[in-house]
Each structure stands twice: as structure tokens, then as C-alpha cells.
Motif scaffolding. Structure first.
Motif, PDB file in Angstrom:
ATOM      1  N   LEU A   1      63.422 102.450  32.160  1.00  0.00           N
ATOM      2  CA  LEU A   1      62.122 101.804  31.905  1.00  0.00           C
ATOM      3  C   LEU A   1      60.976 102.802  31.958  1.00  0.00           C
ATOM      4  O   LEU A   1      59.901 102.539  31.415  1.00  0.00           O
ATOM      5  N   ASP A   2      61.192 103.946  32.608  1.00  0.00           N
ATOM      6  CA  ASP A   2      60.117 104.951  32.708  1.00  0.00           C
ATOM      7  C   ASP A   2      59.634 105.390  31.323  1.00  0.00           C
ATOM      8  O   ASP A   2      58.456 105.699  31.133  1.00  0.00           O
ATOM      9  N   TRP A   3      60.547 105.427  30.363  1.00  0.00           N
ATOM     10  CA  TRP A   3      60.191 105.827  28.989  1.00  0.00           C
ATOM     11  C   TRP A   3      59.204 104.827  28.390  1.00  0.00           C
ATOM     12  O   TRP A   3      58.159 105.192  27.868  1.00  0.00           O
ATOM     13  N   PHE A   4      59.520 103.555  28.531  1.00  0.00           N
ATOM     14  CA  PHE A   4      58.656 102.528  27.949  1.00  0.00           C
ATOM     15  C   PHE A   4      57.344 102.395  28.740  1.00  0.00           C
ATOM     16  O   PHE A   4      56.279 102.218  28.152  1.00  0.00           O
ATOM     17  N   ASN A   5      57.443 102.536  30.062  1.00  0.00           N
ATOM     18  CA  ASN A   5      56.214 102.482  30.864  1.00  0.00           C
ATOM     19  C   ASN A   5      55.273 103.622  30.474  1.00  0.00           C
ATOM     20  O   ASN A   5      54.058 103.444  30.392  1.00  0.00           O
ATOM     21  N   MET A   6      55.867 104.809  30.230  1.00  0.00           N
ATOM     22  CA  MET A   6      55.040 105.947  29.810  1.00  0.00           C
ATOM     23  C   MET A   6      54.325 105.656  28.493  1.00  0.00           C
ATOM     24  O   MET A   6      53.128 105.955  28.330  1.00  0.00           O
ATOM     25  N   LEU A   7      55.034 105.045  27.541  1.00  0.00           N
ATOM     26  CA  LEU A   7      54.415 104.738  26.252  1.00  0.00           C
ATOM     27  C   LEU A   7      53.172 103.859  26.436  1.00  0.00           C
ATOM     28  O   LEU A   7      52.126 104.096  25.830  1.00  0.00           O
ATOM     29  N   TYR A   8      53.297 102.839  27.307  1.00  0.00           N
ATOM     30  CA  TYR A   8      52.172 101.927  27.506  1.00  0.00           C
ATOM     31  C   TYR A   8      51.038 102.591  28.287  1.00  0.00           C
ATOM     32  O   TYR A   8      49.864 102.399  27.984  1.00  0.00           O
ATOM     33  N   GLN A   9      51.392 103.402  29.281  1.00  0.00           N
ATOM     34  CA  GLN A   9      50.358 104.035  30.103  1.00  0.00           C
ATOM     35  C   GLN A   9      49.577 105.084  29.303  1.00  0.00           C
ATOM     36  O   GLN A   9      48.352 105.175  29.407  1.00  0.00           O
ATOM     37  N   VAL A  10      50.280 105.858  28.497  1.00  0.00           N
ATOM     38  CA  VAL A  10      49.638 106.952  27.759  1.00  0.00           C
ATOM     39  C   VAL A  10      48.964 106.448  26.479  1.00  0.00           C
ATOM     40  O   VAL A  10      47.847 106.831  26.154  1.00  0.00           O
ATOM     41  N   LEU A  11      49.644 105.560  25.758  1.00  0.00           N
ATOM     42  CA  LEU A  11      49.130 105.124  24.456  1.00  0.00           C
ATOM     43  C   LEU A  11      48.143 103.957  24.561  1.00  0.00           C
ATOM     44  O   LEU A  11      47.214 103.855  23.753  1.00  0.00           O
ATOM     45  N   LEU A  12      48.352 103.076  25.531  1.00  0.00           N
ATOM     46  CA  LEU A  12      47.570 101.838  25.568  1.00  0.00           C
ATOM     47  C   LEU A  12      46.724 101.669  26.824  1.00  0.00           C
ATOM     48  O   LEU A  12      45.925 100.731  26.913  1.00  0.00           O
ATOM     49  N   GLY A  13      46.932 102.542  27.802  1.00  0.00           N
ATOM     50  CA  GLY A  13      46.122 102.417  29.010  1.00  0.00           C
ATOM     51  C   GLY A  13      46.462 101.187  29.831  1.00  0.00           C
ATOM     52  O   GLY A  13      45.604 100.613  30.496  1.00  0.00           O
ATOM     53  N   GLN A  14      47.737 100.765  29.804  1.00  0.00           N
ATOM     54  CA  GLN A  14      48.156  99.609  30.603  1.00  0.00           C
ATOM     55  C   GLN A  14      49.543  99.877  31.177  1.00  0.00           C
ATOM     56  O   GLN A  14      50.270 100.744  30.687  1.00  0.00           O
ATOM     57  N   GLU A  15      49.884  99.149  32.231  1.00  0.00           N
ATOM     58  CA  GLU A  15      51.121  99.429  32.963  1.00  0.00           C
ATOM     59  C   GLU A  15      52.361  98.903  32.246  1.00  0.00           C
ATOM     60  O   GLU A  15      53.401  99.546  32.241  1.00  0.00           O
ATOM     61  N   LYS A  16      52.254  97.738  31.669  1.00  0.00           N
ATOM     62  CA  LYS A  16      53.420  97.087  31.060  1.00  0.00           C
ATOM     63  C   LYS A  16      53.058  96.600  29.665  1.00  0.00           C
ATOM     64  O   LYS A  16      51.887  96.558  29.274  1.00  0.00           O
ATOM     65  N   GLY A  17      54.069  96.147  28.935  1.00  0.00           N
ATOM     66  CA  GLY A  17      53.797  95.598  27.620  1.00  0.00           C
ATOM     67  C   GLY A  17      55.013  94.888  27.069  1.00  0.00           C
ATOM     68  O   GLY A  17      56.046  94.814  27.718  1.00  0.00           O
TER      69      GLY A  17
ATOM     70  N   THR B   1      54.577  86.644  21.073  1.00  0.00           N
ATOM     71  CA  THR B   1      54.369  86.350  22.491  1.00  0.00           C
ATOM     72  C   THR B   1      52.917  86.605  22.882  1.00  0.00           C
ATOM     73  O   THR B   1      52.179  87.326  22.197  1.00  0.00           O
ATOM     74  N   PHE B   2      52.519  86.029  23.993  1.00  0.00           N
ATOM     75  CA  PHE B   2      51.175  86.254  24.531  1.00  0.00           C
ATOM     76  C   PHE B   2      51.005  87.724  24.908  1.00  0.00           C
ATOM     77  O   PHE B   2      49.968  88.329  24.657  1.00  0.00           O
ATOM     78  N   GLN B   3      52.066  88.301  25.513  1.00  0.00           N
ATOM     79  CA  GLN B   3      52.000  89.714  25.908  1.00  0.00           C
ATOM     80  C   GLN B   3      51.795  90.596  24.683  1.00  0.00           C
ATOM     81  O   GLN B   3      51.032  91.573  24.726  1.00  0.00           O
ATOM     82  N   LEU B   4      52.442  90.238  23.578  1.00  0.00           N
ATOM     83  CA  LEU B   4      52.280  91.022  22.349  1.00  0.00           C
ATOM     84  C   LEU B   4      50.855  90.888  21.814  1.00  0.00           C
ATOM     85  O   LEU B   4      50.238  91.876  21.392  1.00  0.00           O
ATOM     86  N   LEU B   5      50.310  89.675  21.846  1.00  0.00           N
ATOM     87  CA  LEU B   5      48.925  89.492  21.406  1.00  0.00           C
ATOM     88  C   LEU B   5      47.961  90.313  22.260  1.00  0.00           C
ATOM     89  O   LEU B   5      47.044  90.953  21.740  1.00  0.00           O
ATOM     90  N   LEU B   6      48.178  90.296  23.578  1.00  0.00           N
ATOM     91  CA  LEU B   6      47.314  91.077  24.470  1.00  0.00           C
ATOM     92  C   LEU B   6      47.386  92.563  24.130  1.00  0.00           C
ATOM     93  O   LEU B   6      46.367  93.261  24.110  1.00  0.00           O
ATOM     94  N   THR B   7      48.608  93.049  23.854  1.00  0.00           N
ATOM     95  CA  THR B   7      48.774  94.460  23.528  1.00  0.00           C
ATOM     96  C   THR B   7      48.110  94.793  22.191  1.00  0.00           C
ATOM     97  O   THR B   7      47.508  95.856  22.023  1.00  0.00           O
ATOM     98  N   LEU B   8      48.186  93.870  21.236  1.00  0.00           N
ATOM     99  CA  LEU B   8      47.515  94.072  19.947  1.00  0.00           C
ATOM    100  C   LEU B   8      46.003  94.161  20.118  1.00  0.00           C
ATOM    101  O   LEU B   8      45.345  95.031  19.535  1.00  0.00           O
ATOM    102  N   VAL B   9      45.451  93.253  20.909  1.00  0.00           N
ATOM    103  CA  VAL B   9      44.002  93.289  21.146  1.00  0.00           C
ATOM    104  C   VAL B   9      43.629  94.598  21.808  1.00  0.00           C
ATOM    105  O   VAL B   9      42.679  95.274  21.429  1.00  0.00           O
ATOM    106  N   SER B  10      44.437  94.980  22.794  1.00  0.00           N
ATOM    107  CA  SER B  10      44.151  96.181  23.568  1.00  0.00           C
ATOM    108  C   SER B  10      44.244  97.448  22.708  1.00  0.00           C
ATOM    109  O   SER B  10      43.405  98.334  22.793  1.00  0.00           O
ATOM    110  N   SER B  11      45.277  97.513  21.860  1.00  0.00           N
ATOM    111  CA  SER B  11      45.507  98.731  21.084  1.00  0.00           C
ATOM    112  C   SER B  11      44.503  98.887  19.951  1.00  0.00           C
ATOM    113  O   SER B  11      44.139  99.991  19.575  1.00  0.00           O
TER     114      SER B  11
END
Length: 545
Positions: free
Chosen positions: A502-518, A384-394
Motif C-alpha cells: 500500500l505504500d506505493w499507492f499512498n505515495m501516489l496520493y500524498q505526492v500527487l494529490l496532497g492527501q493520505e488516501k484515495g 464512488t464518493f471517494q473518487l469524486l472527492l479525488t477528482l475535485v481535489s486533483s
């Protein structure tokens, strides 16, 4: 009927007659119109004001009209000819010098003249109007639209409009009776639907008409500079009409059957419709689409430059994703800003993925059927595009080679050569990350409870086999998240245990990747690599220690 069988034309028409998809609703109104007024060709029209370059609204109007046209062809078994006319109002006078052109001083000397009489500031065409018309055609051709181009200057000067212009002159009192109540008192005092083109200067004049001669087909006015009484024919391009009477005249002269317009033109459409009837025409079918809004909810305008341009969208995403945006809810106001792009890219792919599993009725309600005129391509997008964005970001992988390294490991055999559309999407994702994600990236520190959960997730991931599937990884992520404060007691998992919020997954993205969603976290880790994911968690824990 299975999804692999193509429905017959009769079956398709039968389904189309019942479909709630808005292009079919619009096309059915056209079919009903033809029952009252039969004809052997149906004319669809879109309008373009060539005082500036084509913009995203131009694309939207042509794309949506094309969807209605195709729906009409299905409803009529393609037995009635159709044509889409892209009409350029290039005989309008140049009212002001645009900001985004060279040689502004030269242009300023030609204010008031028809756009096709103003020299081209770019120096590439015989006039400014011709230059912008060429840009419009190149723009429409890029997207493969099937249309015929029309120039107001050509139509006026060739005599194409002469008979209808003479009718407007004959019924001038009726036209004025429709127009005058809509005008301010000061404007009404000097208003005329006819704008003479000054023989002396070439300026399109907004002057009071002091006399008209129906038999001779002429109007007379006093030259505002010399005070000389001037008489000109209303035919042959010696006059043009003010835009609302002009719209009505065009509908009548050409027999336009369908034209949509923005919500801001509702009153104009009504007035033009009344004028069309007054001069013996029938207003076209159509609807008023809602306007686009910027990130602050303000209406997008060319002069303000707020919102997205067509070139900007195509820097970050495919034309098909833009077509999906235009297809969706055309009568609802929508934000047209950068943050709507990722959703439309991935939603387009989801609609395409689902198309082959749908029956014929469902397919007619699927946006990709309308985007691709009934023949959507096969879906083949492994990420997905969202996955590609997360890969670039991470990974801070601002180059395609690094991203393809991740993709190749996740989907062996998938390469830029085998998947050119995915290769294009890789480029889009890198552009989007650089321009929008990187500048706003901020990591938050985990709480003590979150640190403990992250440590447990790190340990669990490090014990998985390197070739673990995305599903196996997602199961582990769920299991580790099944604790306070992340439990969702209202939603039980398949095994009967409490669900994970969803708070669990949102936390993973906020803490690990510096983004709100993924994207789905298990899929991300499968592509990114378990070792890389463990290192990322270690980095976040060290950073916040």
C-alpha cells in the motif's frame, strides 16, 4: 430460491427468526413479550426534550426504532398493529435560555414555566414548545418516518394520564422508596415525584409536598414566595411528574412496549422500570445504545456543540448514509465526526450494489434491507464518493459542470438528468472538499527512489491508448510499483510475481494529490484522463525538483 424471486411471507419470517441482525434480535424479544402478554397493538415510543431543536441523536433513535418496528412486522406477518409514538416532553419547565435563539431577554422572564406556556422567541407559534414541536415534526417528515406525534402538555391536560397519576398518588410510598436511595441527601430531604404548576405564576415548582390526599386526588405545598399553603389536583395538568416517575407513568398509562435509550440513562431506565412495576405497569423492551464521540473521543453534547449536527451531515452526504451510520453497531461507541462521512457514503453504495446478488438470508443481514424497510432501491451509482472527492481535489474543480465533464467522458450517457442521485453526490463532494480537504491539503516531496518510479509511471501512462480501461491502467500502475521499496514479499500477485504494498499507492496520493488516501488509482486516472494524469505527475516532479 434465486435473488430475483421474492421470498414468501412465511419464508421471510422463517429467515428472520434465525437472523443475527440486531433489529431482528430486538424484535424477537418483543414477540416473546407478546406471548406472555397478548395485545392487538404494539406501541413503540421515542422521546424528545423540546428545550432545543432536534439533533442527530433524535434522528438516530427514531431511525433505529423504525428498523426494529419493521423487523417485528416481518416476524408477525404484519398481523399485529404497530404504532410509533414520537413523544415530546413539552410540559417541562424552561430551565435556562438556549444560546441559539432570538429574544433571550424575553425568554429569561419566563424561566421555570412549561415550554408550552413560554412565548415563542421566533414569533411564529403560540409557544416556544409549539415552535420546537413543529420543528421536530418537520424534521421527522423530511425523512419520511411513519409516526404519531404526542405532546406531554396535551396528554396531561386532556386527562389521558389522570388514572395513572392517581395510582402514583395512591402508591406514593412505594415510588418514594424506589427514588430516595438514588438521590443525594440534600435532594432527598425535599424530593417529591409531583411538581405542582403554580396557579399564580405558571411556574413548574420543585417544592416539598407537605400533604397529600389520596381520596381527593390532591397534593399540598407552601408557595415559596408567599408562604401560603396551596392545594392542587394531581390530575388535569395541575401537576407534572419528575422525569423518572414521569417516564414510568407514561409507559404504564400508554402501554408502551418498546423504547430504547442512551447508555447514559441505564440507571434511569432501571429506576423507571421499578416504578412502572410499583404502579402496576410492565416496563417496555429496549436496549441502551452507546453515545457518540467527537474527534477527540469526548461525548457529544448539545450544550458543548462538539460533533456533527444533522444539517452538517446532510450538507455533505445523503440521509441513507446517515441511516447506515445509525444502523451499524448501535451498542458500540462511535466517533461522529466529518471524517466518517465518506466511508459511510461509499459503504452504503457497496451494500446496495451487493444486495441484488445476495440470497434472501444474506439480504436480511444487509443494512440496506433495514434502512429501506425491506425494499431497497436499485443500485445505479457509476462512481464512488471517494473518487469524486479525488477528482475535485486533483482538478480544483469546485463546480459541478467540470466534474460532470469527467464523469461524462468516463461513463458516456450518464448525465445529471439520468442520475439525479449522482448529481446530488457531486454537490456533496464539492461541499466536503471546500470545507475539509482544501484547508488541510499538503503535498510531500518524493524521495529519489519515488521520483524514479513516478517518472517511469508517467512514461508508461503516456504510451497507453486514450480509451484504456481502468483495469488496464491499474495493471500498469501495479507493474511500475513492483520495485523496492514498494514490494510486498508476503503477498504474491495472480501471475506469481511479488505483490505491491500500500505504500506505493499512498505515495501516489500524498505526492500527487496532497492527501493520505484515495480510491483505486486506475479508476481515478480513467475518469481524470490519461493526459491530465501525466500532466499532474509532471507538475509534481517539477515542484519537487
Amino acid at each position: 430460491m434465486t435473488t430475483t424471486e421474492l421470498p414468501s411471507a412465511a419464508d421471510l419470517r422463517s429467515l428472520a427468526e434465525q437472523s443475527n441482525a440486531w433489529p431482528f434480535e430486538q424484535a424477537r424479544a418483543l414477540v416473546n413479550r407478546l406471548k406472555k402478554q397478548p395485545k392487538n397493538e404494539v406501541l413503540f415510543e421515542t422521546g424528545y426534550g423540546p428545550s432545543g431543536l432536534p439533533h442527530i441523536g433524535t434522528f438516530g433513535e427514531v431511525a433505529r426504532t423504525t428498523m426494529v418496528r419493521h423487523a417485528f412486522r416481518v416476524l408477525t406477518d404484519d398481523k399485529i398493529r404497530t404504532k410509533l409514538l414520537a413523544f415530546s416532553d413539552d410540559m417541562d419547565g424552561l430551565r435556562k435560555v438556549p444560546d441559539n435563539v432570538p429574544n433571550k431577554e424575553m425568554l429569561a422572564q419566563h424561566l421555570g414555566k412549561s415550554l408550552t406556556s413560554v412565548p415563542d422567541p421566533f414569533g411564529t407559534h403560540e409557544s416556544f414548545g409549539a415552535h420546537n414541536n413543529a420543528r421536530l415534526r418537520a424534521f421527522l417528515d423530511t425523512f419520511g418516518f411513519d409516526y404519531e406525534f404526542a405532546s406531554a402538555t396535551d396528554y396531561y391536560k386532556s386527562g389521558r394520564f389522570d388514572a395513572t397519576l392517581l395510582t402514583v398518588l395512591q402508591r406514593l410510598d412505594k415510588v418514594m422508596a424506589i427514588m430516595l436511595p438514588s438521590l443525594r441527601e440534600e435532594r432527598a430531604a425535599s424530593y417529591s415525584p409531583f411538581l405542582p404548576v403554580c396557579p399564580r405564576t405558571g411556574v413548574v415548582l420543585q417544592v416539598p409536598i407537605v400533604d397529600h390526599d389520596v381520596a381527593a386526588g390532591t397534593v399540598s405545598y407552601d408557595d415559596p414566595e408567599t408562604s401560603e399553603r396551596v392545594t392542587v389536583p394531581v390530575t388535569g395538568g395541575h401537576c407534572k411528574l419528575q422525569w423518572k416517575p414521569d417516564w414510568a407513568m407514561r409507559w404504564t398509562a400508554l402501554g408502551v412496549d418498546y423504547e430504547m435509550a442512551g447508555k447514559d440513562l441505564i440507571d434511569s431506565v432501571k429506576l423507571s422500570g421499578k416504578i412502572a412495576q410499583a404502579i402496576g405497569g410492565t416496563p417496555p423492551e429496549g436496549f441502551n445504545y452507546e453515545l457518540f464521540l467527537d474527534d477527540k473521543g469526548q461525548k457529544i453534547s448539545k450544550s458543548k456543540g462538539n460533533g456533527l449536527t444533522i444539517d452538517e451531515w446532510l450538507r455533505y452526504a445523503s440521509p441513507e448514509s446517515l441511516s447506515l451510520f445509525m444502523y451499524r453497531e448501535p451498542k458500540a461507541a462511535k466517533r461522529l465526526y466529518f471524517d466518517v462521512i465518506p466511508r459511510n457514503v461509499d459503504d452504503y453504495q457497496q451494500f446496495l450494489d451487493g444486495f441484488g446478488r445476495q440470497d434472501a438470508k444474506q439480504q436480511l443481514a444487509n443494512p440496506v434491507w433495514h434502512i429501506h424497510s425491506g425494499q431497497p432501491p436499485k443500485s445505479d451509482m457509476p462512481v464512488t464518493f471517494q473518487l469524486l472527492l479525488t477528482l475535485v481535489s486533483s482538478s480544483n474543480a469546485e463546480n459541478a459542470e467540470t466534474l460532470w465533464g469527467f464523469i461524462g467522458r468516463y461513463r458516456p450517457g450518464v448525465t445529471p438528468q439520468t442520475h439525479p442521485k449522482l448529481d446530488a453526490m457531486v454537490g456533496y463532494a464539492i461541499n466536503y472538499y471546500r470545507d475539509f480537504v482544501a484547508p488541510t491539503k499538503t503535498f510531500r516531496d518524493p524521495t529519489d527512489q519515488e521520483r524514479a518510479a513516478l517518472q517511469d509511471l508517467r512514461d508508461a501512462l503516456s504510451q497507453l491508448a486514450p480509451d484504456s480501461t481502468a483495469e488496464a491502467i491499474q495493471d500498469v500502475v501495479y507493474e511500475i510499483g513492483r520495485r523496492e521499496p514498494f514490494l510486498d514479499h508476503k503477498k504474491a500477485a495472480k501471475d506469481g510475481k511479488p505483490g505491491v504494498s500500500l505504500d506505493w499507492f499512498n505515495m501516489l496520493y500524498q505526492v500527487l494529490l496532497g492527501q493520505e488516501k484515495g480510491p483505486r488509482f486506475g479508476s481515478f486516472v480513467a475518469v481524470y484522463g490519461l493526459g491530465n494524469a501525466v500532466a499532474m505527475i509532471d507538475g509534481a516532479l517539477a515542484r519537487s525538483a
